[in-house]
Design a protein around this motif. Structure first.
Motif, PDB file in Angstrom:
ATOM      1  N   ILE A   1      -6.765   4.857  -5.846  1.00 27.90           N
ATOM      2  CA  ILE A   1      -7.981   5.360  -5.199  1.00 27.90           C
ATOM      3  C   ILE A   1      -7.801   6.847  -4.904  1.00 27.90           C
ATOM      4  CG2 ILE A   1      -9.512   5.156  -3.193  1.00 27.90           C
ATOM      5  CD1 ILE A   1      -8.532   2.259  -2.885  1.00 27.90           C
ATOM      6  N   GLY A   2      -8.708   7.668  -5.391  1.00 28.59           N
ATOM      7  CA  GLY A   2      -8.612   9.109  -5.184  1.00 28.59           C
ATOM      8  C   GLY A   2      -9.758   9.621  -4.329  1.00 28.59           C
ATOM      9  N   PHE A   3      -9.423  10.362  -3.286  1.00 29.20           N
ATOM     10  CA  PHE A   3     -10.437  10.986  -2.435  1.00 29.20           C
ATOM     11  C   PHE A   3     -10.664  12.408  -2.936  1.00 29.20           C
ATOM     12  CE2 PHE A   3      -8.619   7.752   0.413  1.00 29.20           C
ATOM     13  CZ  PHE A   3      -9.775   7.163   0.916  1.00 29.20           C
TER      14      PHE A   3
ATOM     15  N   VAL B   1       0.854  -1.187   0.000  1.00 27.20           N
ATOM     16  CA  VAL B   1       0.000   0.000   0.000  1.00 27.20           C
ATOM     17  C   VAL B   1       0.891   1.240   0.000  1.00 27.20           C
ATOM     18  CG1 VAL B   1      -1.701   1.318   1.339  1.00 27.20           C
ATOM     19  CG2 VAL B   1      -1.893  -1.176   1.188  1.00 27.20           C
ATOM     20  N   VAL B   2       0.560   2.184  -0.853  1.00 28.76           N
ATOM     21  CA  VAL B   2       1.265   3.464  -0.885  1.00 28.76           C
ATOM     22  C   VAL B   2       0.230   4.552  -0.664  1.00 28.76           C
ATOM     23  CG1 VAL B   2       2.691   5.033  -2.250  1.00 28.76           C
ATOM     24  CG2 VAL B   2       2.941   2.571  -2.546  1.00 28.76           C
ATOM     25  N   SER B   3       0.421   5.357   0.379  1.00 31.79           N
ATOM     26  CA  SER B   3      -0.602   6.346   0.703  1.00 31.79           C
ATOM     27  C   SER B   3      -0.006   7.719   0.989  1.00 31.79           C
ATOM     28  CB  SER B   3      -1.410   5.883   1.924  1.00 31.79           C
ATOM     29  OG  SER B   3      -2.381   6.851   2.259  1.00 31.79           O
ATOM     30  N   ASP B   4      -0.685   8.720   0.516  1.00 29.17           N
ATOM     31  CA  ASP B   4      -0.406  10.086   0.918  1.00 29.17           C
ATOM     32  C   ASP B   4      -0.872  10.241   2.375  1.00 29.17           C
ATOM     33  OD1 ASP B   4      -0.132  12.990   0.688  1.00 29.17           O
ATOM     34  OD2 ASP B   4      -2.325  13.017   0.566  1.00 29.17           O
ATOM     35  N   PHE B   5      -0.452  11.306   3.052  1.00 27.21           N
ATOM     36  CA  PHE B   5      -0.912  11.506   4.430  1.00 27.21           C
ATOM     37  C   PHE B   5      -2.001  12.585   4.556  1.00 27.21           C
ATOM     38  CE2 PHE B   5      -0.898  13.530   8.577  1.00 27.21           C
ATOM     39  CZ  PHE B   5      -1.239  12.438   9.360  1.00 27.21           C
ATOM     40  N   ASP B   6      -1.625  13.846   4.268  1.00 28.29           N
ATOM     41  CA  ASP B   6      -2.555  14.955   4.513  1.00 28.29           C
ATOM     42  C   ASP B   6      -3.816  14.828   3.660  1.00 28.29           C
ATOM     43  OD1 ASP B   6      -1.215  16.548   6.490  1.00 28.29           O
ATOM     44  OD2 ASP B   6       0.237  17.133   4.943  1.00 28.29           O
ATOM     45  N   TYR B   7      -4.956  14.773   4.307  1.00 25.65           N
ATOM     46  CA  TYR B   7      -6.279  14.704   3.664  1.00 25.65           C
ATOM     47  C   TYR B   7      -6.515  13.396   2.893  1.00 25.65           C
ATOM     48  CZ  TYR B   7      -5.762  19.382   5.270  1.00 25.65           C
ATOM     49  OH  TYR B   7      -5.498  20.445   6.083  1.00 25.65           O
ATOM     50  N   THR B   8      -5.607  12.410   3.141  1.00 20.97           N
ATOM     51  CA  THR B   8      -5.831  11.061   2.623  1.00 20.97           C
ATOM     52  C   THR B   8      -5.974  10.121   3.810  1.00 20.97           C
ATOM     53  OG1 THR B   8      -4.612  11.474   0.584  1.00 20.97           O
ATOM     54  CG2 THR B   8      -4.832   9.181   1.263  1.00 20.97           C
ATOM     55  N   ILE B   9      -5.005  10.158   4.722  1.00 25.01           N
ATOM     56  CA  ILE B   9      -5.160   9.428   5.986  1.00 25.01           C
ATOM     57  C   ILE B   9      -5.970  10.301   6.952  1.00 25.01           C
ATOM     58  CG2 ILE B   9      -3.896   8.509   7.993  1.00 25.01           C
ATOM     59  CD1 ILE B   9      -1.771   7.521   5.985  1.00 25.01           C
ATOM     60  N   THR B  10      -5.781  11.602   6.851  1.00 29.27           N
ATOM     61  CA  THR B  10      -6.671  12.485   7.614  1.00 29.27           C
ATOM     62  C   THR B  10      -7.894  12.824   6.759  1.00 29.27           C
ATOM     63  OG1 THR B  10      -5.418  14.427   6.877  1.00 29.27           O
ATOM     64  CG2 THR B  10      -4.863  13.525   9.034  1.00 29.27           C
ATOM     65  N   LYS B  11      -8.946  13.257   7.449  1.00 31.51           N
ATOM     66  CA  LYS B  11     -10.197  13.583   6.773  1.00 31.51           C
ATOM     67  C   LYS B  11     -10.100  14.903   6.022  1.00 31.51           C
ATOM     68  CE  LYS B  11     -13.187  11.182  10.034  1.00 31.51           C
ATOM     69  NZ  LYS B  11     -14.185  11.283  11.112  1.00 31.51           N
ATOM     70  N   GLN B  12     -10.921  15.025   5.012  1.00 31.52           N
ATOM     71  CA  GLN B  12     -11.055  16.296   4.303  1.00 31.52           C
ATOM     72  C   GLN B  12     -12.114  17.160   4.984  1.00 31.52           C
ATOM     73  OE1 GLN B  12     -11.742  13.665   1.050  1.00 31.52           O
ATOM     74  NE2 GLN B  12     -10.277  14.714  -0.251  1.00 31.52           N
TER      75      GLN B  12
ATOM     76  N   ILE C   1      -1.897  -0.945  -3.936  1.00 30.92           N
ATOM     77  CA  ILE C   1      -3.048  -0.069  -3.714  1.00 30.92           C
ATOM     78  C   ILE C   1      -2.496   1.311  -3.380  1.00 30.92           C
ATOM     79  CG2 ILE C   1      -5.046   0.455  -2.249  1.00 30.92           C
ATOM     80  CD1 ILE C   1      -5.504  -2.514  -1.894  1.00 30.92           C
ATOM     81  N   LEU C   2      -2.848   2.291  -4.175  1.00 32.52           N
ATOM     82  CA  LEU C   2      -2.358   3.659  -3.987  1.00 32.52           C
ATOM     83  C   LEU C   2      -3.539   4.538  -3.565  1.00 32.52           C
ATOM     84  CD1 LEU C   2      -0.118   5.646  -6.470  1.00 32.52           C
ATOM     85  CD2 LEU C   2      -2.336   6.571  -5.793  1.00 32.52           C
ATOM     86  N   MET C   3      -3.297   5.394  -2.585  1.00 35.15           N
ATOM     87  CA  MET C   3      -4.373   6.285  -2.121  1.00 35.15           C
ATOM     88  C   MET C   3      -3.872   7.728  -2.032  1.00 35.15           C
ATOM     89  SD  MET C   3      -6.142   4.085   0.925  1.00 35.15           S
ATOM     90  CE  MET C   3      -4.788   4.057   2.099  1.00 35.15           C
ATOM     91  N   GLY C   4      -4.678   8.639  -2.539  1.00 33.81           N
ATOM     92  CA  GLY C   4      -4.293  10.037  -2.448  1.00 33.81           C
ATOM     93  C   GLY C   4      -5.491  10.946  -2.596  1.00 33.81           C
ATOM     94  N   ASP C   5      -5.291  12.213  -2.266  1.00 32.56           N
ATOM     95  CA  ASP C   5      -6.389  13.173  -2.440  1.00 32.56           C
ATOM     96  C   ASP C   5      -6.057  14.227  -3.498  1.00 32.56           C
ATOM     97  OD1 ASP C   5      -4.520  14.407  -0.437  1.00 32.56           O
ATOM     98  OD2 ASP C   5      -5.923  16.067  -0.699  1.00 32.56           O
ATOM     99  N   SER C   6      -4.783  14.312  -3.897  1.00 33.25           N
ATOM    100  CA  SER C   6      -4.397  15.293  -4.915  1.00 33.25           C
ATOM    101  C   SER C   6      -4.101  14.568  -6.216  1.00 33.25           C
ATOM    102  CB  SER C   6      -3.129  16.034  -4.496  1.00 33.25           C
ATOM    103  OG  SER C   6      -3.336  16.715  -3.297  1.00 33.25           O
ATOM    104  N   LEU C   7      -4.369  15.223  -7.328  1.00 34.18           N
ATOM    105  CA  LEU C   7      -4.097  14.601  -8.630  1.00 34.18           C
ATOM    106  C   LEU C   7      -2.653  14.132  -8.707  1.00 34.18           C
ATOM    107  CD1 LEU C   7      -6.124  17.040 -10.913  1.00 34.18           C
ATOM    108  CD2 LEU C   7      -6.594  14.596 -10.589  1.00 34.18           C
TER     109      LEU C   7
END
Ligand code: MG7
Ligand code: MG
Length: 311
Positions: free
Chosen positions: A265-267, A52-63, A241-247
């Motif tokens: 996966i994009g939030f 799993v590769v994940s961004d932190f700000d607003y991906t692990i934290t809520k928007q 599995i990749l997760m992020g909130d920014s393009l």
């Protein structure tokens, strides 16, 4: 093809229609066939091929929190620390006001943005000099905001750790705050690696900018990891599995072998209508105003066969 005769005797390929959470109103998938194929490959490959590769700000934290309580970014947490000189905080805000609009401007090219972001992070590091700082301060602020991680992140990260699935938290923010937030939210497990910007000290207590290399929004990808232990560790984990909130987060796995399969996966939250097309072309699964980890959790349960509840 990854479907062996042996496997297909026991299980039929899963269809997206069979996964309720991927059919909810706020879950947008452009290429359903592609996503269906990847999910089946991940299920067939099992958890030993997964990372799993994940961004932190607003991906692990809520928007957005349900009661409107603030969710600061990792830099924001740092800038709340009481002992920081007021001229530092003022300078940080000024830089933010100049560079943040460039970072999110849809009409500026990535090259131009990268140049501006290097300037921002460099100047920000240069301001972090000439005063003492006690890291305990970060701990106090992080504790106060630990509530702001997504719902069910605890269950997701606990399971990932139990299964020894490597998690890379990749943040262009401030790693000291990312670590402190994860620790206070009970999410900092040994399977986790945080790659981010960390404060550098001179003579133990005197701040001296960021440690190198600077990680900014537009160089945040696995090319940066070549030659590190982490790169070797995940080299054979070709289901990602990749997760992020920014393009720009969609490129975080750039640098992994081209044979890898990546489910992105994009939030999406801010300006959802304006950005939905772009997000759907960039991420495989787009979740609009979903403040939970329910989708990655449901996928993990499918992959590990521990699928007692499907949403
Ligand atoms: N970001 C980048 N920098 C700063 C900074 O010095 N202060 C604040 N408050 N924010 C900053 O998680 C990374 C995000 O943090 C912002 C150098 C950028 O918007 C970046 O996307
Ligand atoms: Mg983010």
């Amino acid at each position: 093809s990854t479907t062996s005769p042996n496997n297909s005797m026991h299980t039929k390929p899963l269809q997206l229609e069979d996964i309720p959470i991927l059919n909810s109103e706020n879950c947008k998938i452009k290429n359903r066939q592609h996503v269906e194929k990847i999910i089946n490959e991940f299920i067939f490959g099992g958890h030993t091929r997964l990372q799993v590769v994940s961004d932190f700000d607003y991906t692990i934290t809520k928007q957005r929190t349900s009661n409107g309580a603030p969710v600061p970014s990792s830099f924001g947490i740092f800038e709340e620390c009481k002992s920081l000189p007021s001229n530092f905080v003022k300078a940080a805000r000024e830089l933010h006001d100049i560079y943040r609009p460039i970072e999110v401007d849809p009409h500026i090219s990535n090259d131009e943005k990268a140049k501006a972001m290097i300037e921002w992070w460099t100047k920000s590091g240069e301001n972090l000099m000439g005063f003492t700082f006690d890291l305990k301060e970060i701990d106090e602020i992080a504790k106060k905001y630990a509530y702001s991680v997504r719902d069910n992140t605890d269950e997701l990260f606990r399971k990932l750790n139990e299964l020894n699935i490597p998690v890379l938290v990749f943040s262009a923010g401030l790693g000291n705050c990312v670590n402190a937030m994860l620790r206070h939210a009970g999410l900092l497990y040994p399977n986790m690696n945080v790659i981010s910007n960390f404060l550098q000290f001179k003579d133990d207590t005197m701040l001296n900018g960021f440690q190198k290399p600077i990680i900014h929004t537009f160089n945040k990808n696995e090319k940066l990891l070549k030659g590190t232990e982490y790169y070797d560790l995940v080299h054979t984990r070709d289901h990602i599995i990749l997760m992020g909130d920014s393009l720009a987060d969609s490129g975080m796995a750039d640098g992994v072998p081209s044979s890898s399969h990546i489910l992105k996966i994009g939030f999406l939250f801010h300006h959802a209508e304006e950005y939905i097309e772009q997000y759907m072309s960039t991420f495989d699964i787009v979740l609009i105003d979903d403040q939970t980890m329910n989708v990655p959790l449901a996928l993990l349960k499918l992959i590990t066969g521990n699928n007692t509840s499907r949403d």
